[in-house]
Design a protein around this motif. Structure first.
Motif, PDB file in Angstrom:
ATOM      1  N   LEU A  65     -82.668 -74.119-150.260  1.00  0.00           N
ATOM      2  CA  LEU A  65     -81.026 -74.146-150.009  1.00  0.00           C
ATOM      3  C   LEU A  65     -80.259 -73.191-150.738  1.00  0.00           C
ATOM      4  CD1 LEU A  65     -79.752 -78.186-149.034  1.00  0.00           C
ATOM      5  CD2 LEU A  65     -80.696 -75.976-147.640  1.00  0.00           C
ATOM      6  N   PHE A  66     -80.485 -73.582-151.941  1.00  0.00           N
ATOM      7  CA  PHE A  66     -79.935 -72.299-153.453  1.00  0.00           C
ATOM      8  C   PHE A  66     -81.121 -71.423-153.497  1.00  0.00           C
ATOM      9  CE2 PHE A  66     -79.004 -76.487-153.385  1.00  0.00           C
ATOM     10  CZ  PHE A  66     -77.634 -76.504-153.108  1.00  0.00           C
ATOM     11  N   HIS A  67     -82.137 -70.813-153.114  1.00  0.00           N
ATOM     12  CA  HIS A  67     -83.346 -69.860-153.232  1.00  0.00           C
ATOM     13  C   HIS A  67     -83.183 -68.706-152.090  1.00  0.00           C
ATOM     14  CE1 HIS A  67     -83.916 -72.821-156.495  1.00  0.00           C
ATOM     15  NE2 HIS A  67     -84.027 -72.180-157.359  1.00  0.00           N
ATOM     16  N   LYS A  68     -83.456 -68.109-152.293  1.00  0.00           N
ATOM     17  CA  LYS A  68     -83.574 -66.756-151.214  1.00  0.00           C
ATOM     18  C   LYS A  68     -84.807 -67.082-150.364  1.00  0.00           C
ATOM     19  CE  LYS A  68     -85.528 -62.794-151.553  1.00  0.00           C
ATOM     20  NZ  LYS A  68     -85.704 -61.386-151.202  1.00  0.00           N
ATOM     21  N   HIS A  69     -85.087 -67.094-149.164  1.00  0.00           N
ATOM     22  CA  HIS A  69     -85.969 -66.884-148.439  1.00  0.00           C
ATOM     23  C   HIS A  69     -85.869 -66.642-147.130  1.00  0.00           C
ATOM     24  CE1 HIS A  69     -84.078 -70.945-146.923  1.00  0.00           C
ATOM     25  NE2 HIS A  69     -84.264 -71.683-148.340  1.00  0.00           N
ATOM     26  N   ASN A  70     -86.048 -66.424-146.328  1.00  0.00           N
ATOM     27  CA  ASN A  70     -85.644 -66.801-144.900  1.00  0.00           C
ATOM     28  C   ASN A  70     -85.266 -66.965-144.235  1.00  0.00           C
ATOM     29  OD1 ASN A  70     -88.069 -68.148-143.822  1.00  0.00           O
ATOM     30  ND2 ASN A  70     -89.846 -66.086-143.076  1.00  0.00           N
ATOM     31  N   GLU A  71     -84.770 -68.082-144.338  1.00  0.00           N
ATOM     32  CA  GLU A  71     -84.428 -69.118-144.148  1.00  0.00           C
ATOM     33  C   GLU A  71     -82.749 -68.930-144.194  1.00  0.00           C
ATOM     34  OE1 GLU A  71     -84.150 -70.547-141.060  1.00  0.00           O
ATOM     35  OE2 GLU A  71     -86.420 -70.042-139.972  1.00  0.00           O
ATOM     36  N   THR A  72     -82.509 -68.762-145.250  1.00  0.00           N
ATOM     37  CA  THR A  72     -81.405 -69.235-146.216  1.00  0.00           C
ATOM     38  C   THR A  72     -80.237 -69.434-145.332  1.00  0.00           C
ATOM     39  OG1 THR A  72     -82.917 -68.011-148.272  1.00  0.00           O
ATOM     40  CG2 THR A  72     -80.041 -68.871-148.585  1.00  0.00           C
ATOM     41  N   ILE A  73     -80.092 -67.860-145.373  1.00  0.00           N
ATOM     42  CA  ILE A  73     -78.219 -67.837-144.645  1.00  0.00           C
ATOM     43  C   ILE A  73     -78.398 -68.297-142.939  1.00  0.00           C
ATOM     44  CG2 ILE A  73     -77.833 -65.522-142.203  1.00  0.00           C
ATOM     45  CD1 ILE A  73     -78.705 -63.707-144.505  1.00  0.00           C
ATOM     46  N   ASN A  74     -79.644 -68.603-142.270  1.00  0.00           N
ATOM     47  CA  ASN A  74     -79.756 -69.193-141.527  1.00  0.00           C
ATOM     48  C   ASN A  74     -79.193 -70.577-141.359  1.00  0.00           C
ATOM     49  OD1 ASN A  74     -81.004 -67.216-139.958  1.00  0.00           O
ATOM     50  ND2 ASN A  74     -82.543 -68.779-139.511  1.00  0.00           N
ATOM     51  N   PRO A 113     -97.647 -72.954-140.110  1.00  0.00           N
ATOM     52  CA  PRO A 113     -98.120 -72.875-138.320  1.00  0.00           C
ATOM     53  C   PRO A 113     -97.244 -71.983-137.069  1.00  0.00           C
ATOM     54  CG  PRO A 113     -97.309 -75.229-139.588  1.00  0.00           C
ATOM     55  CD  PRO A 113     -97.014 -74.039-140.300  1.00  0.00           C
ATOM     56  N   PRO A 114     -97.555 -71.559-136.272  1.00  0.00           N
ATOM     57  CA  PRO A 114     -96.796 -70.760-134.712  1.00  0.00           C
ATOM     58  C   PRO A 114     -95.773 -71.182-135.532  1.00  0.00           C
ATOM     59  CG  PRO A 114     -99.373 -71.131-135.132  1.00  0.00           C
ATOM     60  CD  PRO A 114     -99.307 -71.863-135.871  1.00  0.00           C
ATOM     61  N   ILE A 115     -95.695 -72.254-134.888  1.00  0.00           N
ATOM     62  CA  ILE A 115     -93.975 -72.869-134.491  1.00  0.00           C
ATOM     63  C   ILE A 115     -93.476 -72.505-135.404  1.00  0.00           C
ATOM     64  CG2 ILE A 115     -94.327 -74.868-135.169  1.00  0.00           C
ATOM     65  CD1 ILE A 115     -93.177 -76.611-132.829  1.00  0.00           C
ATOM     66  N   LEU A 116     -93.630 -72.485-136.561  1.00  0.00           N
ATOM     67  CA  LEU A 116     -92.781 -71.949-137.768  1.00  0.00           C
ATOM     68  C   LEU A 116     -92.430 -71.026-138.224  1.00  0.00           C
ATOM     69  CD1 LEU A 116     -93.066 -75.065-140.476  1.00  0.00           C
ATOM     70  CD2 LEU A 116     -91.351 -75.035-138.484  1.00  0.00           C
ATOM     71  N   THR A 117     -93.179 -70.232-137.671  1.00  0.00           N
ATOM     72  CA  THR A 117     -92.740 -68.454-137.155  1.00  0.00           C
ATOM     73  C   THR A 117     -91.635 -67.931-136.548  1.00  0.00           C
ATOM     74  OG1 THR A 117     -94.856 -67.929-136.143  1.00  0.00           O
ATOM     75  CG2 THR A 117     -95.616 -68.159-138.054  1.00  0.00           C
ATOM     76  N   GLU A 118     -91.133 -66.928-137.357  1.00  0.00           N
ATOM     77  CA  GLU A 118     -90.524 -65.967-136.099  1.00  0.00           C
ATOM     78  C   GLU A 118     -91.422 -64.394-136.449  1.00  0.00           C
ATOM     79  OE1 GLU A 118     -87.767 -66.741-134.935  1.00  0.00           O
ATOM     80  OE2 GLU A 118     -87.575 -68.524-136.075  1.00  0.00           O
ATOM     81  N   PRO A 119     -90.503 -63.844-135.023  1.00  0.00           N
ATOM     82  CA  PRO A 119     -91.028 -62.509-133.923  1.00  0.00           C
ATOM     83  C   PRO A 119     -90.402 -61.466-135.540  1.00  0.00           C
ATOM     84  CG  PRO A 119     -90.591 -64.044-132.292  1.00  0.00           C
ATOM     85  CD  PRO A 119     -89.806 -64.829-134.001  1.00  0.00           C
ATOM     86  N   PHE A 120     -91.699 -61.159-135.417  1.00  0.00           N
ATOM     87  CA  PHE A 120     -91.437 -59.520-136.771  1.00  0.00           C
ATOM     88  C   PHE A 120     -91.088 -60.633-138.438  1.00  0.00           C
ATOM     89  CE2 PHE A 120     -90.576 -58.808-132.411  1.00  0.00           C
ATOM     90  CZ  PHE A 120     -91.864 -57.906-131.787  1.00  0.00           C
TER      91      PHE A 120
END
Length: 204
Positions: free
Chosen positions: A80-89, A54-61
């Motif tokens: 939590l223990f794998h890599k995705h675009n929110e891991t660091i966040n 959904p668009p609300i869960l996307t981040e620009p670029f």
């Protein structure tokens, strides 16, 4: 007499070997960090792109690395223990959460200990009648607890501002009702303790 020429002879050699060793170690460290970064970037456990969520869960670029929606809690817990675009966040949020929460708990326990056990006035009777008694320190700790709470609320709003702004804002009736409810509960608590104290006085 001590021969300084031998020492002077060995200094350039030691200096050169030291610099060479540092340069070699830095190059090795750079290669390891680069290979680790490349291997992390090549991991693709979460294949969803910005078009799949959904668009609300996307981040620009941010184009890929999104997690699926409407999954069981175990899915997000394991993420939590794998890599995705929110891991660091996610981990930065957890660090902030634990730092604020644990800090509040520690301060409250310390303040309650001062107050409950009459510390430090029990060690210096009469010396802390006006300033520095346990009750004062308790209030000071509670002040810092409130400060941590305010920082935590502000930090939470800053990190989730986009989601919070889409929710309905509290109106005047809700705010007034909350204040009135709080005052009523305070009155009930005061009435209860006054009644208990009155019963004890009559018993004596």
């Amino acid at each position: 007499m001590w021969d300084t020429t031998r020492f002077a002879y060995h200094v350039p050699t030691l200096s050169f070997s030291f610099e060479h060793d540092i340069r070699t170690r830095l190059q090795s460290l750079h290669l390891r960090a680069r290979s680790t970064f490349i291997s992390l970037q090549s991991m693709s456990r979460y294949h969803l792109t910005f078009k799949d969520v959904p668009p609300i869960l996307t981040e620009p670029f941010i184009l890929r690395g999104y997690r699926s929606t409407h999954q069981p809690w175990s899915y997000y817990w394991k993420s939590l223990f794998h890599k995705h675009n929110e891991t660091i966040n996610v981990w930065s949020h957890l660090v902030g959460l634990f730092s604020y929460t644990i800090g509040q708990i520690i301060l409250f326990i310390v303040g309650a200990t001062f107050f409950a056990f009459d510390i430090p006035q029990r060690f210096w009777p009469g010396a802390l009648d006006f300033i520095g008694q346990g009750h004062h320190l308790f209030h000071l700790c509670i002040y810092f607890v409130t400060l941590l709470q305010m920082h935590g609320v502000y930090w939470d709003y800053e990190t989730h501002q986009k989601i919070i702004d889409q929710r309905s804002k509290p109106d005047l009736i809700f705010c007034a009702g909350s204040i009135i409810s709080l005052i009523l509960w305070d009155i009930v608590i005061v009435w209860y303790f006054r009644r208990r104290l009155g019963d004890k006085d009559h018993a004596h």
